[in-house]
Write an enzyme that holds these catalytic residues in place. Structure first.
Site, PDB file in Angstrom:
ATOM      1  N   GLU A  90      -6.114   2.318   1.680  1.00 13.37           N
ATOM      2  CA  GLU A  90      -6.456   1.334   0.659  1.00 13.37           C
ATOM      3  C   GLU A  90      -6.492  -0.081   1.207  1.00 13.37           C
ATOM      4  O   GLU A  90      -5.730  -0.427   2.106  1.00 13.37           O
ATOM      5  CB  GLU A  90      -5.392   1.340  -0.443  1.00 13.37           C
ATOM      6  CG  GLU A  90      -5.413   2.573  -1.280  1.00 13.37           C
ATOM      7  CD  GLU A  90      -4.232   2.615  -2.232  1.00 13.37           C
ATOM      8  OE1 GLU A  90      -3.952   1.596  -2.886  1.00 13.37           O
ATOM      9  OE2 GLU A  90      -3.598   3.670  -2.304  1.00 13.37           O
ATOM     10  N   CYS A 103      -5.536  -7.650   1.601  1.00 19.32           N
ATOM     11  CA  CYS A 103      -4.283  -6.956   1.904  1.00 19.32           C
ATOM     12  C   CYS A 103      -4.640  -5.651   2.598  1.00 19.32           C
ATOM     13  O   CYS A 103      -5.306  -4.797   2.023  1.00 19.32           O
ATOM     14  CB  CYS A 103      -3.524  -6.697   0.606  1.00 19.32           C
ATOM     15  SG  CYS A 103      -2.017  -5.731   0.831  1.00 19.32           S
ATOM     16  N   CYS A 110       3.265   6.371   5.086  1.00 17.36           N
ATOM     17  CA  CYS A 110       4.367   5.575   5.631  1.00 17.36           C
ATOM     18  C   CYS A 110       5.598   6.465   5.729  1.00 17.36           C
ATOM     19  O   CYS A 110       5.798   7.357   4.910  1.00 17.36           O
ATOM     20  CB  CYS A 110       4.650   4.406   4.692  1.00 17.36           C
ATOM     21  SG  CYS A 110       5.919   3.265   5.300  1.00 17.36           S
ATOM     22  N   CYS A 114      11.002   4.047   1.273  1.00 20.93           N
ATOM     23  CA  CYS A 114      11.569   3.176   0.228  1.00 20.93           C
ATOM     24  C   CYS A 114      11.425   3.854  -1.148  1.00 20.93           C
ATOM     25  O   CYS A 114      10.360   4.382  -1.483  1.00 20.93           O
ATOM     26  CB  CYS A 114      10.869   1.823   0.219  1.00 20.93           C
ATOM     27  SG  CYS A 114      11.046   0.932   1.779  1.00 20.93           S
ATOM     28  N   CYS A 117       8.455   2.797  -3.669  1.00 21.26           N
ATOM     29  CA  CYS A 117       7.110   2.562  -3.124  1.00 21.26           C
ATOM     30  C   CYS A 117       6.271   3.830  -3.122  1.00 21.26           C
ATOM     31  O   CYS A 117       6.710   4.882  -2.652  1.00 21.26           O
ATOM     32  CB  CYS A 117       7.226   2.015  -1.708  1.00 21.26           C
ATOM     33  SG  CYS A 117       5.641   1.623  -0.972  1.00 21.26           S
ATOM     34  N   GLY A 157       1.798   1.441   4.813  1.00 24.59           N
ATOM     35  CA  GLY A 157       2.304   1.540   6.179  1.00 24.59           C
ATOM     36  C   GLY A 157       3.254   0.425   6.555  1.00 24.59           C
ATOM     37  O   GLY A 157       3.365  -0.588   5.856  1.00 24.59           O
ATOM     38  N   GLU A 158       3.933   0.624   7.670  1.00 25.78           N
ATOM     39  CA  GLU A 158       4.877  -0.365   8.176  1.00 25.78           C
ATOM     40  C   GLU A 158       4.293  -0.950   9.464  1.00 25.78           C
ATOM     41  O   GLU A 158       4.257  -0.275  10.496  1.00 25.78           O
ATOM     42  CB  GLU A 158       6.244   0.322   8.423  1.00 25.78           C
ATOM     43  CG  GLU A 158       7.246  -0.465   9.228  1.00 25.78           C
ATOM     44  CD  GLU A 158       7.471  -1.902   8.732  1.00 25.78           C
ATOM     45  OE1 GLU A 158       7.630  -2.126   7.521  1.00 25.78           O
ATOM     46  OE2 GLU A 158       7.470  -2.804   9.592  1.00 25.78           O
ATOM     47  N   SER A 189       4.194  -8.252   6.787  1.00 33.04           N
ATOM     48  CA  SER A 189       5.369  -7.870   6.002  1.00 33.04           C
ATOM     49  C   SER A 189       6.041  -6.646   6.611  1.00 33.04           C
ATOM     50  O   SER A 189       5.383  -5.659   6.929  1.00 33.04           O
ATOM     51  CB  SER A 189       4.927  -7.571   4.568  1.00 33.04           C
ATOM     52  OG  SER A 189       6.033  -7.242   3.773  1.00 33.04           O
ATOM     53  N   SER A 212      10.793  -7.616   3.693  1.00 27.90           N
ATOM     54  CA  SER A 212      11.055  -6.949   2.414  1.00 27.90           C
ATOM     55  C   SER A 212      12.548  -6.678   2.342  1.00 27.90           C
ATOM     56  O   SER A 212      13.044  -5.715   2.901  1.00 27.90           O
ATOM     57  CB  SER A 212      10.267  -5.638   2.340  1.00 27.90           C
ATOM     58  OG  SER A 212       8.898  -5.932   2.375  1.00 27.90           O
ATOM     59  N   LEU A 213      13.234  -7.561   1.660  1.00 28.27           N
ATOM     60  CA  LEU A 213      14.696  -7.490   1.648  1.00 28.27           C
ATOM     61  C   LEU A 213      15.172  -6.596   0.498  1.00 28.27           C
ATOM     62  O   LEU A 213      15.849  -5.599   0.718  1.00 28.27           O
ATOM     63  CB  LEU A 213      15.272  -8.913   1.515  1.00 28.27           C
ATOM     64  CG  LEU A 213      16.784  -9.002   1.607  1.00 28.27           C
ATOM     65  CD1 LEU A 213      17.272  -8.559   2.970  1.00 28.27           C
ATOM     66  CD2 LEU A 213      17.265 -10.415   1.287  1.00 28.27           C
ATOM     67  N   HIS A 214      14.861  -7.007  -0.700  1.00 28.25           N
ATOM     68  CA  HIS A 214      15.136  -6.243  -1.925  1.00 28.25           C
ATOM     69  C   HIS A 214      16.613  -6.063  -2.275  1.00 28.25           C
ATOM     70  O   HIS A 214      16.919  -5.575  -3.354  1.00 28.25           O
ATOM     71  CB  HIS A 214      14.445  -4.874  -1.908  1.00 28.25           C
ATOM     72  CG  HIS A 214      12.967  -4.949  -1.658  1.00 28.25           C
ATOM     73  ND1 HIS A 214      12.172  -5.932  -2.203  1.00 28.25           N
ATOM     74  CD2 HIS A 214      12.133  -4.183  -0.902  1.00 28.25           C
ATOM     75  CE1 HIS A 214      10.925  -5.750  -1.805  1.00 28.25           C
ATOM     76  NE2 HIS A 214      10.875  -4.711  -1.014  1.00 28.25           N
ATOM     77  N   ASN A 288       6.499  -2.939  -9.727  1.00 25.87           N
ATOM     78  CA  ASN A 288       5.406  -2.151 -10.293  1.00 25.87           C
ATOM     79  C   ASN A 288       5.933  -0.763 -10.596  1.00 25.87           C
ATOM     80  O   ASN A 288       6.579  -0.153  -9.749  1.00 25.87           O
ATOM     81  CB  ASN A 288       4.277  -2.004  -9.268  1.00 25.87           C
ATOM     82  CG  ASN A 288       3.346  -3.182  -9.297  1.00 25.87           C
ATOM     83  OD1 ASN A 288       2.780  -3.504 -10.324  1.00 25.87           O
ATOM     84  ND2 ASN A 288       3.213  -3.834  -8.161  1.00 25.87           N
ATOM     85  N   CYS A 329       0.175  -0.965  -3.809  1.00 26.43           N
ATOM     86  CA  CYS A 329       1.086  -0.127  -3.021  1.00 26.43           C
ATOM     87  C   CYS A 329       0.808   1.364  -3.036  1.00 26.43           C
ATOM     88  O   CYS A 329       1.640   2.164  -3.439  1.00 26.43           O
ATOM     89  CB  CYS A 329       2.525  -0.338  -3.490  1.00 26.43           C
ATOM     90  SG  CYS A 329       2.951  -2.042  -3.757  1.00 26.43           S
TER      91      CYS A 329
HETATM   92  N1  SAH Z   1       5.963  -1.802   5.069  1.00 29.78           N
HETATM   93  C1  SAH Z   1       5.838  -3.191   4.838  1.00 29.78           C
HETATM   94  C2  SAH Z   1       4.547  -3.607   4.164  1.00 29.78           C
HETATM   95  C3  SAH Z   1       4.046  -2.792   2.980  1.00 29.78           C
HETATM   96  S1  SAH Z   1       4.787  -2.973   1.396  1.00 29.78           S
HETATM   97  C4  SAH Z   1       7.019  -3.713   4.059  1.00 29.78           C
HETATM   98  O1  SAH Z   1       7.872  -2.918   3.693  1.00 29.78           O
HETATM   99  O2  SAH Z   1       7.148  -4.915   3.909  1.00 29.78           O
HETATM  100  C5  SAH Z   1       4.380  -4.538   0.735  1.00 29.78           C
HETATM  101  C6  SAH Z   1       5.439  -5.039  -0.225  1.00 29.78           C
HETATM  102  O3  SAH Z   1       5.391  -4.383  -1.494  1.00 29.78           O
HETATM  103  C7  SAH Z   1       6.848  -4.822   0.304  1.00 29.78           C
HETATM  104  O4  SAH Z   1       7.617  -5.954   0.063  1.00 29.78           O
HETATM  105  C8  SAH Z   1       7.300  -3.645  -0.544  1.00 29.78           C
HETATM  106  O5  SAH Z   1       8.684  -3.539  -0.532  1.00 29.78           O
HETATM  107  C9  SAH Z   1       6.690  -3.981  -1.873  1.00 29.78           C
HETATM  108  N2  SAH Z   1       6.647  -2.894  -2.832  1.00 29.78           N
HETATM  109  C10 SAH Z   1       6.472  -1.569  -2.586  1.00 29.78           C
HETATM  110  N3  SAH Z   1       6.500  -0.873  -3.730  1.00 29.78           N
HETATM  111  C11 SAH Z   1       6.666  -1.754  -4.731  1.00 29.78           C
HETATM  112  C12 SAH Z   1       6.760  -1.650  -6.155  1.00 29.78           C
HETATM  113  N4  SAH Z   1       6.709  -0.478  -6.764  1.00 29.78           N
HETATM  114  N5  SAH Z   1       6.931  -2.793  -6.852  1.00 29.78           N
HETATM  115  C13 SAH Z   1       6.994  -3.990  -6.234  1.00 29.78           C
HETATM  116  N6  SAH Z   1       6.900  -4.155  -4.911  1.00 29.78           N
HETATM  117  C14 SAH Z   1       6.746  -3.051  -4.155  1.00 29.78           C
END
Ligand code: SAH
Length: 345
Positions: A90, A103, A110, A114, A117, A157-158, A189, A212-214, A288, A329
């Site tokens: 995508e 993007c 991936c 997570c 995701c 992907g990462e 990212s 991507s800390l979260h 999301n 995503c």
């Molecule tokens: N692998 C990389 C880049 C892809 S994800 C990374 O982890 O950063 C891009 C961003 O979208 C990341 O910050 C990821 O954590 C976030 N993301 C993934 N799923 C999501 C969701 N359901 N809602 C909000 N953000 C999400």
């Protein structure tokens, strides 16, 4: 067959020299490729015999549009591309005031796992080649007619799990004879692969690193991001501090707000403590909904933002684009895979 669009200008020059051609031919071929030529036959300033020779030894990657959705709300365009081997990825083109941003995906699927995701459901199939990453920018621009000025490596992907290909892609897309997109207009990212962050830091590129800390504590983070069991929050922040010292670049921290998981005031306070000593930008992302996950969007985004701002931090809340299409995503790829399998919607 040689994947010629993954080659640098110098490598193409060497290839052509080996075919008995002068150096400037490399520039001609490189220019054609980066303007989106889909065959050697159309490279009209090359001799017929050279075109045939190239055709016999090299291939030009061309993604096919498998699906395309355009948001009626904001013009966001989402592409599902079919690659040469039938895999799908995508790409999203977003129209911001500061320019059109693409993007891109860096892998098919991936393996980071997570919990929130959609891209990780089904795991990683394979890495993308530099040409396949570049094609997403190139063909999104050509198809839409919208000039692309910014790139975010935030698709499926990462990127730091496919770093060699990603670095090569950056070199290609940044090239003055190619798409010529400046490093300062590119964000990468990562979910926090520490060796990759260190390697990237050593290169001192002018791009923006997004982490991507979260979650600011390892217990919470390990619960939603398996990568934290390999590189925990302490190691990750140590790497971020090193990155800043090497590059002088401000890091952006992505923080998807999840109800009852990472949205407490105590976690905001801890986050502020962790980023102390380096300029940071905190980007709060409304979660999301992903059908495969039980996690729910937080209702405390404004309060969390305020709390962080009280600590003097720069905080933004990501505006959601493409709400009426599967714009985020890995959603579109998931849906296409399910339809192929005949699963119910
Ligand atoms: N692998 C990389 C880049 C892809 S994800 C990374 O982890 O950063 C891009 C961003 O979208 C990341 O910050 C990821 O954590 C976030 N993301 C993934 N799923 C999501 C969701 N359901 N809602 C909000 N953000 C999400």
């Amino acid at each position: 067959m040689i994947d010629i669009k993954s080659m640098t200008l110098e490598e193409i020059g060497d290839l052509l020299k080996g075919m008995g051609e002068p150096a400037f031919r490399g520039k001609q071929v490189f220019t054609w490729l980066h303007r989106g030529a889909v065959s050697f036959a159309e490279m009209s300033n090359l001799s017929k015999s050279l075109r045939e020779k190239l055709d016999g030894t090299c291939r030009i990657t061309v993604p096919k549009i498998a699906m395309k959705q355009v948001s009626k709300l904001d013009g966001t365009v989402k592409y599902l591309w079919e690659l040469g081997d039938g895999n799908c990825i995508e790409t999203v083109l977003m129209r911001y005031h500061h320019g059109n941003t693409v993007c891109v995906s860096s892998q098919v699927g991936c393996r980071m796992g997570c919990a929130f995701c959609a891209s990780t459901v089904g795991g990683k199939v394979r890495d993308l080649t530099p040409s396949e990453i570049l094609d997403q920018v190139l063909f999104a621009q050509l198809d839409s007619g919208l000039p692309v000025s910014n790139i975010v490596l935030m698709g499926i992907g990462e990127p730091l799990d496919n770093l060699d290909a990603v670095l090569r892609f950056l070199e290609l897309v940044n090239h003055p004879m190619g798409m010529n997109i400046g490093m300062r207009h590119i964000s990468l990212s990562t979910c926090g692969l520490v060796p990759g962050i260190d390697r990237l830091g050593d290169l001192q590129l002018q791009l923006t690193l997004s982490v991507s800390l979260h979650a600011p504590d390892s217990e919470t983070r390990s619960g939603i991001m398996p990568v934290n069991r390999a590189y925990d929050v302490e190691e990750l922040f140590a790497a971020c501090h090193r990155y800043f010292r090497k590059t002088g670049r401000r890091i952006s921290f992505e923080y998807a707000m999840i109800d009852g998981v990472n949205d407490s005031d105590a976690q905001a306070d801890l986050l502020a403590e962790k980023v102390r000593g380096m300029p940071a930008h905190i980007n709060l992302i409304p979660l999301n909904n992903v059908r495969e996950s039980k996690l729910k969007p937080s209702r405390r985004i404004a309060a969390f933002q305020k709390r962080l701002e009280q600590h003097g931090l720069t905080v933004t809340v990501r505006r959601s684009l493409g709400g009426d299409i599967d714009a985020s995503c890995g959603q579109l790829r998931r849906r296409a895979m399910e339809q192929q399998k005949g699963e119910p919607q």
